[in-house]
Scaffold this motif. Structure first.
Motif, PDB file in Angstrom:
ATOM      1  N   GLN A 122       2.723   6.281  -3.473  1.00 33.40           N
ATOM      2  CA  GLN A 122       3.742   7.275  -3.794  1.00 33.40           C
ATOM      3  C   GLN A 122       3.272   8.221  -4.899  1.00 33.40           C
ATOM      4  OE1 GLN A 122       6.710   7.539  -1.927  1.00 33.40           O
ATOM      5  NE2 GLN A 122       5.448   6.089  -0.774  1.00 33.40           N
ATOM      6  N   GLU A 173      11.485  -1.629   0.408  1.00 31.26           N
ATOM      7  CA  GLU A 173      10.795  -2.502   1.351  1.00 31.26           C
ATOM      8  C   GLU A 173      11.197  -3.963   1.156  1.00 31.26           C
ATOM      9  OE1 GLU A 173       6.775   0.147   2.105  1.00 31.26           O
ATOM     10  OE2 GLU A 173       6.772  -1.331   0.489  1.00 31.26           O
ATOM     11  N   THR A 196      11.601  -2.057   5.583  1.00 21.76           N
ATOM     12  CA  THR A 196      10.846  -0.806   5.525  1.00 21.76           C
ATOM     13  C   THR A 196      11.682   0.218   4.769  1.00 21.76           C
ATOM     14  OG1 THR A 196      11.744   0.161   7.564  1.00 21.76           O
ATOM     15  CG2 THR A 196       9.822  -1.295   7.789  1.00 21.76           C
ATOM     16  N   ASP A 237       0.833  -1.211   0.000  1.00 24.42           N
ATOM     17  CA  ASP A 237       0.000   0.000   0.000  1.00 24.42           C
ATOM     18  C   ASP A 237       0.864   1.255   0.000  1.00 24.42           C
ATOM     19  OD1 ASP A 237      -2.379  -1.434   0.024  1.00 24.42           O
ATOM     20  OD2 ASP A 237      -2.476  -1.484   2.216  1.00 24.42           O
ATOM     21  N   ASN A 238       1.977   1.203   0.740  1.00 24.17           N
ATOM     22  CA  ASN A 238       2.876   2.356   0.807  1.00 24.17           C
ATOM     23  C   ASN A 238       3.499   2.651  -0.554  1.00 24.17           C
ATOM     24  OD1 ASN A 238       4.474   4.434   1.994  1.00 24.17           O
ATOM     25  ND2 ASN A 238       6.179   3.013   2.207  1.00 24.17           N
ATOM     26  N   ASN A 295      14.742   8.739   2.280  1.00 25.56           N
ATOM     27  CA  ASN A 295      13.808   7.946   1.484  1.00 25.56           C
ATOM     28  C   ASN A 295      14.530   7.411   0.256  1.00 25.56           C
ATOM     29  OD1 ASN A 295      13.502   9.825  -0.815  1.00 25.56           O
ATOM     30  ND2 ASN A 295      12.275  11.094   0.565  1.00 25.56           N
TER      31      ASN A 295
END
Length: 457
Positions: A94, A130, A135, A89-90, A159
Motif C-alpha cells: 500500500q 483482510e 479480502t 504482500d497486499n 477499499n
C-alpha cells in the motif's frame, strides 16, 4: 497589415481569456467540492450545513468505517485488543501513509487502531480488512452494507483505506452519521480518537489531527486528503457537557480546513438547542438512489432534493458472512433502525434466524421477500441481491438486499434475497427479472420458507 493586426489582437484576447479560465478552474473545482455540516452528537440536530448530501471522495475519512467494523468485532468478542494482525504482500504494497511493515510481520489490534487514528496507516487498514473480511474486496462490501444499515445512504466503499478510487464516495451528512454511531455505539473505544501520539518500534508517531492541540474541547476523529477531494476532516468537540460533530469536505489546505472547522464548531456551540430538524429526518435520500454511482458525465455534486418521509422498518439489513479464521463459524449482522446500530450473532452450526430477529417484519404487509440465487461465496450473493435491487428499483423502490446463510453437508450456502416488499410485489418481481436471475427467482413468505407458488415464469 490592418487585417493581420486585428487577427493578432483577437489572438491575444483569446490567450488572455484562456489564461483566466485556466486560472479560475481550480478555484471553481474547490468550490464545487466544498461541503460541511455541524450536528449535535446526542440528538442529531443540524446546526449548520452546506451541500450536506453532495457526494465526494472521503479519502482517509474512510478509516472511520474501517474502525467501526474493528470496534464491532471487539464488542462482540470476535477480536481482542491483544490479537495479532498479520501483514500480507497486499498490505505491504500500500502507498503511504503507512507503518511500513513487511509481509509476515504482525501488530496487535490495539496498535493497529492507534496507527489508524494517528498516522492514518493505509497498510494497517488493509491488514484489518483482510483479517476480518478475508479480502479487502469482501471487507469493502461489508463496509458499504453496514453503512446502509446505520443510515449512510449515499456512501459507497471499495477499499478500506480511502486511497483514490472513483467509486469511493460519501457525503458530509453520512460522515456525521458515522461519527455519531461511533460515539454512541462504542463509548469504550471512542477515546482512541483522542490519542495525540503513540510509541511503536522505538519511534513516536504523532496524530495528523492538529485540531486536538488547537481547539478547546476537541476530542479528535479523523483527517483525510487526496488530491481529488481536498482536505477533509471529521471533528468532535465537547464543551459544558454538550458534544458537537463537525464535517468539512474540500478544504484548500490543512490549516485552512482546521480554521474553518473551528469557526463552524464555535458557531455551533453558540447556538442553543432549538428542536430543529434532526440529522436523520431532513433531506433523506432514498436508498435506491444512493446505491448507484453518478451516471457517466454527471457532476460530482449531484442534485439535492428532500425525499418523501419513509416509514421506518424494524430491521434495515441482515448481513451474513464467514468469520475470519474461525472454521465453520458464520456470523450474522442485524441492523436495527431503532438503535441505528449493528448487532452480531454467531453460530457454530447451522444458522437460524428467529422471527424476533426481524421484529414485526413477518407480520406486516411488507415482510415478503424474493430469493434470486444461492451461492458458495458471500460476496457473490450480495452482488446478486444488489443487482436485483437495481433492476427492480423503479417498480419496488423499498426493496433491500440482504444475504442469509445455511449450512448443508459441511458447506455454507449464501442466499441472495430482496426483502421489505409486499406479497403482490414479490409475486410480480421475478417476472421482471431476466436471464439467470429470473430462472432462479422465487418468492419467500414472511415465515421464512419459500412460497408454494414460485413466480419464475
Amino acid at each position: 497589415m490592418a487585417c493581420w493586426g486585428r487577427l493578432l489582437i483577437r489572438f491575444n484576447v483569446f490567450l488572455a481569456l484562456a489564461g483566466v479560465l485556466t486560472f479560475l478552474s481550480p478555484a471553481q473545482a474547490r468550490e464545487d467540492r466544498y461541503a460541511a455540516i455541524v450536528v449535535d452528537a446526542a440528538t442529531g440536530e443540524v446546526l449548520h450545513s452546506v451541500n450536506p448530501n453532495q457526494r465526494n471522495f472521503p479519502a482517509s475519512l474512510t478509516k472511520m468505517m474501517t474502525l467501526y467494523l474493528v470496534f464491532d468485532e471487539l464488542k462482540h468478542k470476535h477480536l481482542k485488543l491483544s490479537d495479532r494482525i498479520a501483514f500480507t504482500d497486499n498490505a505491504e504494497a500500500q502507498a503511504p501513509s503507512k507503518l511500513g511493515l513487511h509481509a509476515g510481520q504482525s501488530i496487535t489490534v490495539e496498535q493497529g487502531i492507534l496507527a489508524l487514528v494517528t498516522r492514518s496507516a493505509n497498510d494497517v487498514a488493509v491488514a484489518f480488512a483482510e483479517h476480518i473480511g478475508g479480502t479487502e474486496e469482501d471487507f469493502s462490501r461489508l463496509m458499504t452494507a453496514k453503512a446502509r444499515a446505520i443510515g449512510m445512504n449515499r456512501s459507497t466503499f471499495v477499499n478500506a483505506s480511502g486511497l483514490p478510487n472513483p467509486e469511493q464516495l460519501s457525503t458530509a451528512r453520512d460522515m456525521a452519521t458515522l461519527a455519531r454511531a461511533l460515539i454512541q455505539q462504542f463509548p469504550e473505544y471512542y477515546s482512541y480518537f483522542q490519542v495525540r501520539k503513540f510509541r511503536f518500534n522505538g519511534q513516536t508517531i504523532f496524530s495528523h489531527n492538529r485540531l486536538l492541540q488547537s481547539y478547546k474541547g476537541a476530542e479528535g476523529m479523523k483527517t483525510g486528503y487526496i488530491r481529488a477531494s481536498g482536505f477533509n476532516l471529521v471533528a468532535a468537540a465537547k464543551r459544558d457537557g454538550r458534544r458537537l460533530v463537525g464535517v468539512v469536505f474540500g478544504g484548500d489546505t490543512a490549516s485552512q480546513r482546521d480554521r474553518q472547522m473551528a469557526r463552524l464548531l464555535d458557531k455551533g456551540f453558540a447556538t442553543s438547542p432549538s428542536g430543529r430538524s434532526r440529522l436523520d429526518q431532513i433531506e433523506n435520500v432514498p436508498e435506491n438512489d444512493a446505491e448507484g454511482d453518478p451516471p457517466p458525465g454527471a457532476p460530482m455534486d449531484m442534485a439535492e432534493a428532500p425525499a418523501a418521509p419513509q416509514a421506518k422498518e424494524k430491521v434495515r439489513h441482515v448481513i451474513s458472512m464467514p468469520a475470519a479464521n474461525s472454521g465453520s463459524e458464520v456470523r450474522v449482522a442485524a441492523a436495527s433502525s431503532g438503535a441505528g446500530l449493528l448487532q452480531v450473532a454467531s453460530s457454530k452450526s447451522g444458522l437460524k434466524l428467529s422471527k424476533a430477529s426481524f421484529g414485526n417484519e413477518g407480520s406486516n404487509a411488507a415482510g415478503w421477500s424474493i430469493q434470486v440465487g444461492a451461492y458458495s461465496r458471500y460476496t457473490a450473493a450480495m452482488s446478486a441481491a444488489s443487482d436485483a435491487q437495481r433492476k427492480l428499483s423503479k417498480s419496488i423502490p423499498g426493496g433491500k438486499p440482504f444475504v442469509t446463510s445455511h449450512r448443508a453437508q459441511g458447506q455454507t450456502v449464501y442466499r441472495a434475497r430482496l426483502t421489505g416488499i409486499s406479497e403482490s410485489q414479490a409475486r410480480s418481481a421475478c417476472k421482471k427479472l431476466d436471464g439467470a436471475s429470473r430462472s432462479s427467482c422465487h418468492v419467500v413468505a414472511p415465515e421464512g420458507g419459500p412460497s408454494p407458488s414460485q413466480a419464475s415464469g
